[in-house]
Structure formats: C-alpha cells, structure tokens
Motif scaffolding. Structure first.
Motif, PDB file in Angstrom:
ATOM      1  N   VAL A 147       0.631  -1.658   0.392  1.00  0.00           N
ATOM      2  CA  VAL A 147      -0.056   0.391  -0.102  1.00  0.00           C
ATOM      3  C   VAL A 147       0.787   1.109  -0.154  1.00  0.00           C
ATOM      4  O   VAL A 147       0.949   2.314  -0.626  1.00  0.00           O
ATOM      5  N   LYS A 148       1.917   1.092   0.722  1.00  0.00           N
ATOM      6  CA  LYS A 148       2.811   2.684   0.594  1.00  0.00           C
ATOM      7  C   LYS A 148       3.462   2.830  -0.374  1.00  0.00           C
ATOM      8  O   LYS A 148       3.848   3.579  -0.937  1.00  0.00           O
ATOM      9  N   ALA A 149       3.930   1.603  -1.201  1.00  0.00           N
ATOM     10  CA  ALA A 149       4.717   1.251  -2.038  1.00  0.00           C
ATOM     11  C   ALA A 149       4.055   2.398  -3.579  1.00  0.00           C
ATOM     12  O   ALA A 149       4.452   2.721  -4.303  1.00  0.00           O
ATOM     13  N   GLY A 150       2.646   1.825  -3.135  1.00  0.00           N
ATOM     14  CA  GLY A 150       1.752   2.631  -4.696  1.00  0.00           C
ATOM     15  C   GLY A 150       2.067   1.237  -5.781  1.00  0.00           C
ATOM     16  O   GLY A 150       2.272   0.219  -5.773  1.00  0.00           O
ATOM     17  N   PRO A 151       1.098   2.607  -6.498  1.00  0.00           N
ATOM     18  CA  PRO A 151       1.023   1.430  -7.888  1.00  0.00           C
ATOM     19  C   PRO A 151       2.535   0.769  -8.612  1.00  0.00           C
ATOM     20  O   PRO A 151       2.527  -0.239  -9.498  1.00  0.00           O
ATOM     21  N   ASP A 152       3.939   1.531  -8.822  1.00  0.00           N
ATOM     22  CA  ASP A 152       4.916   1.036  -9.061  1.00  0.00           C
ATOM     23  C   ASP A 152       5.429  -0.524  -8.142  1.00  0.00           C
ATOM     24  O   ASP A 152       5.475  -1.615  -8.659  1.00  0.00           O
ATOM     25  N   GLY A 153       4.575  -0.778  -7.416  1.00  0.00           N
ATOM     26  CA  GLY A 153       4.715  -1.982  -6.368  1.00  0.00           C
ATOM     27  C   GLY A 153       6.623  -2.774  -5.981  1.00  0.00           C
ATOM     28  O   GLY A 153       7.243  -1.304  -6.480  1.00  0.00           O
ATOM     29  N   ILE A 154       6.719  -3.590  -5.657  1.00  0.00           N
ATOM     30  CA  ILE A 154       8.013  -4.141  -5.345  1.00  0.00           C
ATOM     31  C   ILE A 154       7.964  -6.208  -5.628  1.00  0.00           C
ATOM     32  O   ILE A 154       7.279  -6.067  -5.522  1.00  0.00           O
ATOM     33  N   PRO A 155       9.734  -5.672  -6.049  1.00  0.00           N
ATOM     34  CA  PRO A 155       9.947  -7.478  -6.207  1.00  0.00           C
ATOM     35  C   PRO A 155       9.536  -7.999  -4.855  1.00  0.00           C
ATOM     36  O   PRO A 155       9.880  -7.684  -4.137  1.00  0.00           O
ATOM     37  N   ALA A 156       9.089  -9.713  -5.608  1.00  0.00           N
ATOM     38  CA  ALA A 156       9.225 -10.583  -4.427  1.00  0.00           C
ATOM     39  C   ALA A 156      10.626 -10.655  -3.357  1.00  0.00           C
ATOM     40  O   ALA A 156      10.319 -10.598  -2.314  1.00  0.00           O
ATOM     41  N   GLY A 157      11.685 -10.905  -4.139  1.00  0.00           N
ATOM     42  CA  GLY A 157      12.755 -10.593  -3.632  1.00  0.00           C
ATOM     43  C   GLY A 157      12.414  -9.561  -2.193  1.00  0.00           C
ATOM     44  O   GLY A 157      13.837  -9.755  -0.944  1.00  0.00           O
ATOM     45  N   ASN A 198       0.444  -8.728 -10.062  1.00  0.00           N
ATOM     46  CA  ASN A 198       2.091  -9.100 -10.176  1.00  0.00           C
ATOM     47  C   ASN A 198       1.950  -9.097 -11.617  1.00  0.00           C
ATOM     48  O   ASN A 198       0.868  -9.730 -12.404  1.00  0.00           O
ATOM     49  N   ARG A 199       3.410  -8.141 -11.709  1.00  0.00           N
ATOM     50  CA  ARG A 199       3.184  -8.327 -13.257  1.00  0.00           C
ATOM     51  C   ARG A 199       5.427  -9.153 -13.565  1.00  0.00           C
ATOM     52  O   ARG A 199       6.094  -8.947 -12.361  1.00  0.00           O
ATOM     53  N   ARG A 200       5.637  -9.376 -13.728  1.00  0.00           N
ATOM     54  CA  ARG A 200       6.647  -9.993 -14.693  1.00  0.00           C
ATOM     55  C   ARG A 200       7.699  -9.074 -14.973  1.00  0.00           C
ATOM     56  O   ARG A 200       7.462  -8.385 -15.851  1.00  0.00           O
ATOM     57  N   GLU A 201       8.747  -8.568 -14.874  1.00  0.00           N
ATOM     58  CA  GLU A 201       9.664  -7.534 -15.127  1.00  0.00           C
ATOM     59  C   GLU A 201      11.204  -7.846 -14.905  1.00  0.00           C
ATOM     60  O   GLU A 201      12.066  -8.780 -14.083  1.00  0.00           O
ATOM     61  N   GLY A 202      11.535  -8.992 -16.077  1.00  0.00           N
ATOM     62  CA  GLY A 202      13.231  -9.799 -16.231  1.00  0.00           C
ATOM     63  C   GLY A 202      12.522 -10.845 -15.624  1.00  0.00           C
ATOM     64  O   GLY A 202      11.178 -11.734 -15.968  1.00  0.00           O
ATOM     65  N   ARG A 203      13.908 -11.098 -14.399  1.00  0.00           N
ATOM     66  CA  ARG A 203      13.412 -12.335 -13.445  1.00  0.00           C
ATOM     67  C   ARG A 203      12.991 -11.743 -12.536  1.00  0.00           C
ATOM     68  O   ARG A 203      12.303 -12.903 -11.973  1.00  0.00           O
ATOM     69  N   SER A 204      12.433 -10.717 -12.483  1.00  0.00           N
ATOM     70  CA  SER A 204      11.423 -10.091 -11.093  1.00  0.00           C
ATOM     71  C   SER A 204       9.937 -10.772 -11.014  1.00  0.00           C
ATOM     72  O   SER A 204       9.480 -10.360 -12.044  1.00  0.00           O
ATOM     73  N   LEU A 205       9.519 -10.754  -9.954  1.00  0.00           N
ATOM     74  CA  LEU A 205       8.006 -10.405 -10.012  1.00  0.00           C
ATOM     75  C   LEU A 205       7.814  -9.678  -9.244  1.00  0.00           C
ATOM     76  O   LEU A 205       7.952  -9.673  -7.450  1.00  0.00           O
ATOM     77  N   ILE A 206       7.010  -8.312  -9.643  1.00  0.00           N
ATOM     78  CA  ILE A 206       6.775  -7.282  -8.977  1.00  0.00           C
ATOM     79  C   ILE A 206       5.495  -7.160  -8.562  1.00  0.00           C
ATOM     80  O   ILE A 206       4.620  -7.426  -9.366  1.00  0.00           O
ATOM     81  N   TYR A 207       5.105  -7.486  -7.005  1.00  0.00           N
ATOM     82  CA  TYR A 207       3.790  -7.387  -6.833  1.00  0.00           C
ATOM     83  C   TYR A 207       3.471  -6.024  -5.617  1.00  0.00           C
ATOM     84  O   TYR A 207       4.030  -4.711  -6.272  1.00  0.00           O
ATOM     85  N   SER A 208       2.166  -5.391  -6.363  1.00  0.00           N
ATOM     86  CA  SER A 208       1.717  -4.530  -6.471  1.00  0.00           C
ATOM     87  C   SER A 208      -0.153  -4.612  -5.655  1.00  0.00           C
ATOM     88  O   SER A 208      -0.403  -5.309  -5.740  1.00  0.00           O
TER      89      SER A 208
END
Lengths: 116, 116
Positions: B26-36, B64-74
């Motif tokens: 929620v704090k991260a907003g629409p950009d999200g954060i990768p799982a790792g 989530n959406r994939r960006e390279g190896r990372s899954l970005i959650y929002s």
DNA sequence: TCCATACTTCACCGATAGTTGAATTAACTG
DNA sequence: CAGTTAATTCAACTATCGGTGAAGTATGGA
C-alpha cells in the motif's frame, strides 16, 4: 494502532458468522441488538454465537450492556475507524488518483450523507 | 461484493506476515515491489512469502507483473475500496455523528490530501 | 422459593492454516 | 548450452479454529 491488534481485529472479522454479526451491528447503529435476537436473525446457535461475540468483543469491535435479562451488543465504531486507517496508512505515496476513489467509496458507503 | 469474497479478503489480511506485506505494498503505491525485496525487507523466507503472496493474490488484494527475472507485486486499491465499503454498508442507520468520524479518519489516513 | 428465560462456559472432535525443507520452473549471462 | 538468480510448488508436520452437546450463571416473575 499495533500490528498485533490489527491482526486480531481482522481475524475476528474473517469468518462468515462473525462478519455477518458485525455488519448487522453496524447497520443497527448505537442502539445495538440483544444476543438472542442476533441468534434468531442469523440462525446461529446461542452458544456458538456467544463464542463469536466474545471474540469480537475481545478484539474491541463490539461492546455490550445489560438490560434486564438481555445482553445488548453494539459495534465499536471508533475501533473500526482505527483499523481502516491502519490499513491505508501512508497510502500510495501521495498518488491522489489512486487513493481518492477509496476515500470517495467509503464516504459514500451507503452510509451517512457526505458532509457538503 | 459477496460475503464469501469479503471473508477471504479479511482472512488474507488477518495474519501478521500478510498484513505487513500488504501494508508495505500500500505504501509502495502503483509501482510495487519485487518479491525478493519484500522477502528481504520483512525477513520472510522466500517460499513462505510466496505462499502468502499467492493467498493475497487469489483474494484479489494484490497483483503482479513480471519484469525480467523479478515478479513485481502491487496492491489492488479498488478491491480494498470494495472491502471497506462492504464493512460499512448501511452504517449506523444514518447517525451522522457516529459515521462521520470514520469517514474523516479514512480521509486523513496519513494518505493523500483531502480534496478541498 | 421455585421456575423459566437469556446467555455463557467447558470439554471435545474434525477440519483448516502456517511453516519448513526439498524439488521445480522461469529468465538472464557468458 | 551450462550456470546462476528469482521465485514457486509440493509434501508433511504441528497448532489453532469453529461447532456441538451438556452444564453453569444471572435475572425476573409467580
């Protein structure tokens, strides 16, 4: 609000019987409803309901008062407000376009008139 | 919103790891954060976190959406709004004095500026 | 005092949730 | 293609939850 308390409140609401009880009490407003009437309205056995009300009560989401033989339960609206705020804290890094619809939705909420 | 879905969403939030994950998003907003990064930030084992994210995801609270190896959650802000509305539906039989503080609190919420 | 009503508490059982370790899938790098 | 990083899936174990039946407490009336 502490994380621990928030979890307890969410857990208290995360069960069909308890959620329905809480929503019923939210709709009832400050006057509340006696336990027996809740039991009949939602078709929940009195002893089961009592356990559920205990849980909601110890989570601070409802309170009760005695009137004769009846225990009248009502929602704790302040606790609810604390919980909602905790969930949306520091929301979305100031992206108004993201948060604003949430605020609008709650303000509507088929609840009170928005203060104009 | 259906009662069932509301229970699933509340249950998804009613656990310390998941609640912290959600609040972080929620704090991260629409950009999200990768799982790792979530895993490291909150010190949750990757496999455990994965299970938690799955649960939040199937409850519709995060995507989530994939960006390279990372899954970005929002966070899914619309679902959250639905849930809050469901909880406060037909609140307090129009007693503005009871509901108004809740709306005010959410509007504050250390979130976005209220629309003036 | 005796009884009925209104709820609650207790002991128990089956079902579900959360964590962990091991194996697996997906994507980039040389 | 081999190796590495990123994350997920699977199986198994323990702990906790939700509901039920039976017994207990509190209030009010005859």
């Amino acid at each position: 609000m502490e994380s621990d308390l928030a979890v307890r409140r969410l857990a208290a609401l995360a069960q069909s019987n308890r959620l329905e009880v809480f929503r019923l009490l939210v709709k009832a407003g400050p006057d509340g409803i006696p336990a027996g009437e809740i039991s009949r309205t939602l078709s929940i056995a009195p002893n089961t309901l009592s356990a559920q009300l205990n849980l909601l009560s110890s989570a601070g989401l409802v309170k009760n008062r005695r009137e004769g033989r009846s225990l009248i339960y009502s929602a704790e609206f302040e606790s609810m407000a604390d919980l909602l705020v905790y969930l949306m804290e520091d929301c979305c890094q100031g992206h108004q376009d993201v948060c604003q619809p949430i605020i609008a939705a709650v303000s509507r909420g088929d609840c009170c008139e928005p203060t104009t």
